[in-house]
Motif scaffolding. Structure first.
Motif, PDB file in Angstrom:
ATOM      1  N   ARG A   1       3.833   2.994 -14.209  1.00 50.15           N
ATOM      2  CA  ARG A   1       3.763   3.611 -12.885  1.00 50.15           C
ATOM      3  C   ARG A   1       5.184   3.816 -12.347  1.00 50.15           C
ATOM      4  O   ARG A   1       5.413   4.691 -11.537  1.00 50.15           O
ATOM      5  CB  ARG A   1       3.002   2.688 -11.931  1.00 50.15           C
TER       6      ARG A   1
ATOM      7  N   GLY B   1      -6.194   4.338   2.604  1.00 57.31           N
ATOM      8  CA  GLY B   1      -7.467   3.773   3.052  1.00 57.31           C
ATOM      9  C   GLY B   1      -8.232   4.778   3.893  1.00 57.31           C
ATOM     10  O   GLY B   1      -9.429   4.994   3.698  1.00 57.31           O
TER      11      GLY B   1
ATOM     12  N   MET C   1      -1.457   2.028   2.477  1.00 54.16           N
ATOM     13  CA  MET C   1      -2.766   1.481   2.817  1.00 54.16           C
ATOM     14  C   MET C   1      -3.398   2.244   3.979  1.00 54.16           C
ATOM     15  O   MET C   1      -4.596   2.541   3.955  1.00 54.16           O
ATOM     16  CB  MET C   1      -2.586   0.024   3.228  1.00 54.16           C
TER      17      MET C   1
ATOM     18  N   THR D   1      -5.433   9.960 -11.199  1.00 55.96           N
ATOM     19  CA  THR D   1      -4.240   9.171 -10.912  1.00 55.96           C
ATOM     20  C   THR D   1      -3.277   9.404 -12.072  1.00 55.96           C
ATOM     21  O   THR D   1      -3.663  10.041 -13.059  1.00 55.96           O
ATOM     22  CB  THR D   1      -4.594   7.683 -10.688  1.00 55.96           C
TER      23      THR D   1
ATOM     24  N   GLN E   1       5.000  -6.072  -9.763  1.00 56.91           N
ATOM     25  CA  GLN E   1       4.028  -5.696  -8.751  1.00 56.91           C
ATOM     26  C   GLN E   1       3.452  -6.929  -8.042  1.00 56.91           C
ATOM     27  O   GLN E   1       3.023  -6.843  -6.886  1.00 56.91           O
ATOM     28  CB  GLN E   1       2.904  -4.943  -9.479  1.00 56.91           C
TER      29      GLN E   1
ATOM     30  N   VAL F   1       3.996  -0.605  -3.498  1.00 61.31           N
ATOM     31  CA  VAL F   1       3.281  -1.223  -4.617  1.00 61.31           C
ATOM     32  C   VAL F   1       2.878  -0.164  -5.656  1.00 61.31           C
ATOM     33  O   VAL F   1       2.722  -0.458  -6.840  1.00 61.31           O
ATOM     34  CB  VAL F   1       2.049  -2.001  -4.087  1.00 61.31           C
ATOM     35  N   GLN F   2       2.737   1.068  -5.208  1.00 56.36           N
ATOM     36  CA  GLN F   2       2.278   2.134  -6.105  1.00 56.36           C
ATOM     37  C   GLN F   2       3.258   2.467  -7.213  1.00 56.36           C
ATOM     38  O   GLN F   2       2.857   3.060  -8.207  1.00 56.36           O
ATOM     39  CB  GLN F   2       2.022   3.415  -5.304  1.00 56.36           C
TER      40      GLN F   2
ATOM     41  N   PRO G   1     -14.080  10.010  -4.161  1.00 56.95           N
ATOM     42  CA  PRO G   1     -13.120  10.768  -3.354  1.00 56.95           C
ATOM     43  C   PRO G   1     -11.762  10.939  -4.035  1.00 56.95           C
ATOM     44  O   PRO G   1     -10.925  11.666  -3.550  1.00 56.95           O
ATOM     45  CB  PRO G   1     -12.974   9.907  -2.095  1.00 56.95           C
ATOM     46  N   VAL G   2     -11.533  10.240  -5.138  1.00 52.55           N
ATOM     47  CA  VAL G   2     -10.240  10.369  -5.838  1.00 52.55           C
ATOM     48  C   VAL G   2     -10.526  10.942  -7.220  1.00 52.55           C
ATOM     49  O   VAL G   2     -11.324  10.380  -7.959  1.00 52.55           O
ATOM     50  CB  VAL G   2      -9.537   8.999  -5.975  1.00 52.55           C
TER      51      VAL G   2
ATOM     52  N   LEU H   1      -8.662  -2.949  10.612  1.00 50.78           N
ATOM     53  CA  LEU H   1      -8.243  -3.828   9.515  1.00 50.78           C
ATOM     54  C   LEU H   1      -6.739  -4.104   9.601  1.00 50.78           C
ATOM     55  O   LEU H   1      -6.298  -5.245   9.464  1.00 50.78           O
ATOM     56  CB  LEU H   1      -8.584  -3.171   8.174  1.00 50.78           C
TER      57      LEU H   1
ATOM     58  N   ILE I   1      -9.943   1.493   9.500  1.00 46.54           N
ATOM     59  CA  ILE I   1      -8.664   1.145   8.870  1.00 46.54           C
ATOM     60  C   ILE I   1      -7.681   0.616   9.916  1.00 46.54           C
ATOM     61  O   ILE I   1      -6.924  -0.327   9.666  1.00 46.54           O
ATOM     62  CB  ILE I   1      -8.105   2.327   8.033  1.00 46.54           C
TER      63      ILE I   1
ATOM     64  N   ARG J   1       1.702  -7.148  -4.282  1.00 47.00           N
ATOM     65  CA  ARG J   1       0.247  -7.099  -4.327  1.00 47.00           C
ATOM     66  C   ARG J   1      -0.372  -8.358  -3.707  1.00 47.00           C
ATOM     67  O   ARG J   1      -1.310  -8.283  -2.922  1.00 47.00           O
ATOM     68  CB  ARG J   1      -0.188  -6.983  -5.794  1.00 47.00           C
TER      69      ARG J   1
ATOM     70  N   THR K   1      -9.378   8.101   1.700  1.00 45.28           N
ATOM     71  CA  THR K   1     -10.465   7.861   0.737  1.00 45.28           C
ATOM     72  C   THR K   1     -11.774   7.551   1.455  1.00 45.28           C
ATOM     73  O   THR K   1     -12.839   8.004   1.042  1.00 45.28           O
ATOM     74  CB  THR K   1     -10.134   6.681  -0.199  1.00 45.28           C
TER      75      THR K   1
ATOM     76  N   ARG L   1       0.070   8.257 -14.806  1.00 48.09           N
ATOM     77  CA  ARG L   1       0.926   7.275 -15.470  1.00 48.09           C
ATOM     78  C   ARG L   1       1.960   8.038 -16.291  1.00 48.09           C
ATOM     79  O   ARG L   1       1.737   9.206 -16.642  1.00 48.09           O
ATOM     80  CB  ARG L   1       0.101   6.395 -16.435  1.00 48.09           C
TER      81      ARG L   1
ATOM     82  N   VAL M   1     -20.564   6.340  -4.149  1.00 49.74           N
ATOM     83  CA  VAL M   1     -19.106   6.502  -4.216  1.00 49.74           C
ATOM     84  C   VAL M   1     -18.688   6.741  -5.669  1.00 49.74           C
ATOM     85  O   VAL M   1     -17.812   7.552  -5.956  1.00 49.74           O
ATOM     86  CB  VAL M   1     -18.375   5.282  -3.602  1.00 49.74           C
TER      87      VAL M   1
HETATM   88  C1  HEM Z   1     -13.792   4.788  -2.047  1.00 52.80           C
HETATM   89  C2  HEM Z   1     -12.635   4.367  -1.631  1.00 52.80           C
HETATM   90  C3  HEM Z   1     -11.373   4.307  -2.464  1.00 52.80           C
HETATM   91  C4  HEM Z   1     -11.082   4.851  -3.686  1.00 52.80           C
HETATM   92  C5  HEM Z   1     -11.968   5.695  -4.583  1.00 52.80           C
HETATM   93  C6  HEM Z   1      -9.719   4.462  -4.006  1.00 52.80           C
HETATM   94  C7  HEM Z   1      -9.048   4.817  -5.165  1.00 52.80           C
HETATM   95  C8  HEM Z   1      -7.769   4.439  -5.487  1.00 52.80           C
HETATM   96  C9  HEM Z   1      -7.060   4.824  -6.697  1.00 52.80           C
HETATM   97  C10 HEM Z   1      -7.631   5.692  -7.813  1.00 52.80           C
HETATM   98  C11 HEM Z   1      -5.832   4.270  -6.645  1.00 52.80           C
HETATM   99  C12 HEM Z   1      -4.728   4.393  -7.698  1.00 52.80           C
HETATM  100  C13 HEM Z   1      -4.904   3.266  -8.670  1.00 52.80           C
HETATM  101  C14 HEM Z   1      -3.987   3.377  -9.871  1.00 52.80           C
HETATM  102  O1  HEM Z   1      -3.429   4.449 -10.193  1.00 52.80           O
HETATM  103  O2  HEM Z   1      -3.846   2.335 -10.543  1.00 52.80           O
HETATM  104  C15 HEM Z   1      -5.747   3.520  -5.402  1.00 52.80           C
HETATM  105  C16 HEM Z   1      -4.659   2.788  -4.986  1.00 52.80           C
HETATM  106  C17 HEM Z   1      -4.557   2.147  -3.778  1.00 52.80           C
HETATM  107  N1  HEM Z   1      -5.525   2.071  -2.791  1.00 52.80           N
HETATM  108 FE1  HEM Z   1      -7.377   2.856  -2.893  1.00 52.80          FE
HETATM  109  N2  HEM Z   1      -9.223   3.715  -2.977  1.00 52.80           N
HETATM  110  C18 HEM Z   1     -10.194   3.588  -2.017  1.00 52.80           C
HETATM  111  C19 HEM Z   1     -10.111   2.921  -0.792  1.00 52.80           C
HETATM  112  C20 HEM Z   1      -8.989   2.262  -0.365  1.00 52.80           C
HETATM  113  C21 HEM Z   1      -8.907   1.565   0.925  1.00 52.80           C
HETATM  114  C22 HEM Z   1     -10.038   1.504   1.962  1.00 52.80           C
HETATM  115  C23 HEM Z   1      -7.660   1.023   0.988  1.00 52.80           C
HETATM  116  C24 HEM Z   1      -7.009   0.215   2.071  1.00 52.80           C
HETATM  117  C25 HEM Z   1      -7.658  -0.539   2.917  1.00 52.80           C
HETATM  118  C26 HEM Z   1      -6.963   1.383  -0.247  1.00 52.80           C
HETATM  119  C27 HEM Z   1      -5.688   1.020  -0.554  1.00 52.80           C
HETATM  120  C28 HEM Z   1      -5.041   1.333  -1.734  1.00 52.80           C
HETATM  121  C29 HEM Z   1      -3.691   0.879  -2.055  1.00 52.80           C
HETATM  122  C30 HEM Z   1      -2.797   0.003  -1.159  1.00 52.80           C
HETATM  123  C31 HEM Z   1      -3.388   1.402  -3.325  1.00 52.80           C
HETATM  124  C32 HEM Z   1      -2.088   1.204  -4.108  1.00 52.80           C
HETATM  125  C33 HEM Z   1      -2.214  -0.104  -4.817  1.00 52.80           C
HETATM  126  C34 HEM Z   1      -2.068  -0.015  -6.270  1.00 52.80           C
HETATM  127  O3  HEM Z   1      -1.910   1.109  -6.777  1.00 52.80           O
HETATM  128  O4  HEM Z   1      -2.166  -1.064  -6.923  1.00 52.80           O
HETATM  129  N3  HEM Z   1      -7.816   2.126  -1.033  1.00 52.80           N
HETATM  130  N4  HEM Z   1      -6.946   3.643  -4.721  1.00 52.80           N
END
Ligand code: HEM
Length: 301
Positions: free
Chosen positions: A64, A234, A230, A283, A88, A80-81, A279-280, A146, A143, A92, A237, A285, A274
């Motif tokens: 990443r 958050g 976030m 991603t 990480q 963190v992304q 919704p996503v 939270l 959100i 995290r 999505t 790499r 879901v």
């Molecule tokens: C249905 C709801 C959600 C879906 C489908 C979703 C999907 C994803 C995906 C695909 C990634 C990238 C992961 C990667 O490339 O490894 C991601 C990262 C992230 N999401 Fe979500 N997400 C959702 C809801 C949320 C919510 C509600 C929050 C916050 C409260 C959130 C916070 C984050 C954060 C902080 C990251 C970066 C962390 C990391 O990559 O390790 N997400 N999410």
């Protein structure tokens, strides 16, 4: 009648038919090859389940962090992304601990009440717009609750968030890049003001802020930018998940009938809805070495 030889699958995530229903073209990509080069996005598209699992799990071969390939990362993107294990872990765990410190049942109750009162107000109207009048305010309320911040005005916020989301397709449409940069700056200012505000810190951000006050500037920067991810990630999505879920239910009223008869199934159904239309849609790499995916050679970078 002769059948035409199968040509390469044309995948444009922004064309109207794909936006309306991306699954037929994704299914075609899955059958074509384990990895399909996309000129516009300048990347390999990996669509088969086992290959995706491998790419997401193997942090040694699939990075990443662009810095592992000698590429620069702008200061504002240090969250963190862009971190791989083991670097990480501290960021995290700061956020995961903060999450678990929150009164999640109370937050859930509050969101449920918000949804119920909005639905009650809408039920008297002959028609209403599901995204603007339901999904966006519910997602923003949840959100903000939270994180422990006062929600910004929903329409202004929705515009900023939408511009950021669209700019992620900047590789396909360069006109989206500059508005995205400006919107990201607006969001950064908003999150920075929550970080620096005086008074009793609340919610998840309060927890993070308290634990980064005496940390070095680098750690504090990662924390602030992760808070931004976030907030934006958050919200966007959650909004899109509510929209997709309503869309699926509207197209399949039988599911709605079953859920009305058996409300105990609702939590499971939400997870499945879901997953069914997430919704996503992707991603990324970076290949950290020359490697193969199936029979396709992928070069480092
Ligand atoms: C249905 C709801 C959600 C879906 C489908 C979703 C999907 C994803 C995906 C695909 C990634 C990238 C992961 C990667 O490339 O490894 C991601 C990262 C992230 N999401 Fe979500 N997400 C959702 C809801 C949320 C919510 C509600 C929050 C916050 C409260 C959130 C916070 C984050 C954060 C902080 C990251 C970066 C962390 C990391 O990559 O390790 N997400 N999410």
């Amino acid at each position: 009648m002769d059948t035409l030889p199968a040509g390469p699958v044309r995948y444009d995530p922004l064309d109207a038919a794909t936006l309306a229903d991306p699954y037929p073209v994704l299914a075609e990509l899955r059958t074509q090859s384990p990895a399909v080069w996309h000129d516009g996005m300048e990347c390999w598209l990996i669509t088969r389940y086992a290959d995706c699992v491998r790419v997401l799990r193997d942090h040694t071969l699939f990075a990443r962090d662009p810095r592992r390939l000698g590429r620069a990362v702008p200061d504002a993107s240090l969250s963190v992304q862009v971190l791989d294990p083991p670097h990480q872990a501290p960021v995290r765990s700061l956020f995961m601990t903060a999450l678990h410190q929150q009164d999640l049942p109370a937050l859930q109750h509050h969101t449920r009440q918000n949804a119920a009162s909005r639905l009650a107000a809408l039920s008297g109207k002959p028609s209403w717009e599901a995204m603007r009048e339901l999904a966006q305010p519910i997602a923003l309320g949840a959100i903000a609750d939270l994180l422990g911040v006062t929600p910004p005005p929903v329409q202004e916020w929705a515009q900023v968030s939408d511009t950021i989301m669209r700019s992620m397709d900047g590789g396909l449409d360069p006109d989206l890049i500059e508005p995205g940069r400006l919107a990201r700056q607006q969001l950064s200012d908003l999150v920075a003001s929550s970080f620096t505000t005086t008074g009793r810190p609340a919610g998840l951000l309060g927890h993070v802020r308290a634990r980064t006050e005496n940390a070095g500037p680098e750690h504090a920067a990662y924390a602030m930018h992760t808070a931004r991810v976030m907030f934006q990630g958050g919200y966007s999505t959650l909004t899109a998940a509510i929209g997709n879920l309503l869309d699926t239910l509207a197209r399949g009223p039988d599911v709605l009938t079953v859920l009305r008869e058996r409300p105990g199934l609702v939590p499971l159904a939400v997870d499945e809805l879901v997953r069914f239309d997430g919704p996503v849609q992707g991603t990324t790499r970076l290949a950290a070495a020359d490697l193969t995916i199936g029979d396709v050679a992928v070069r480092r970078g």
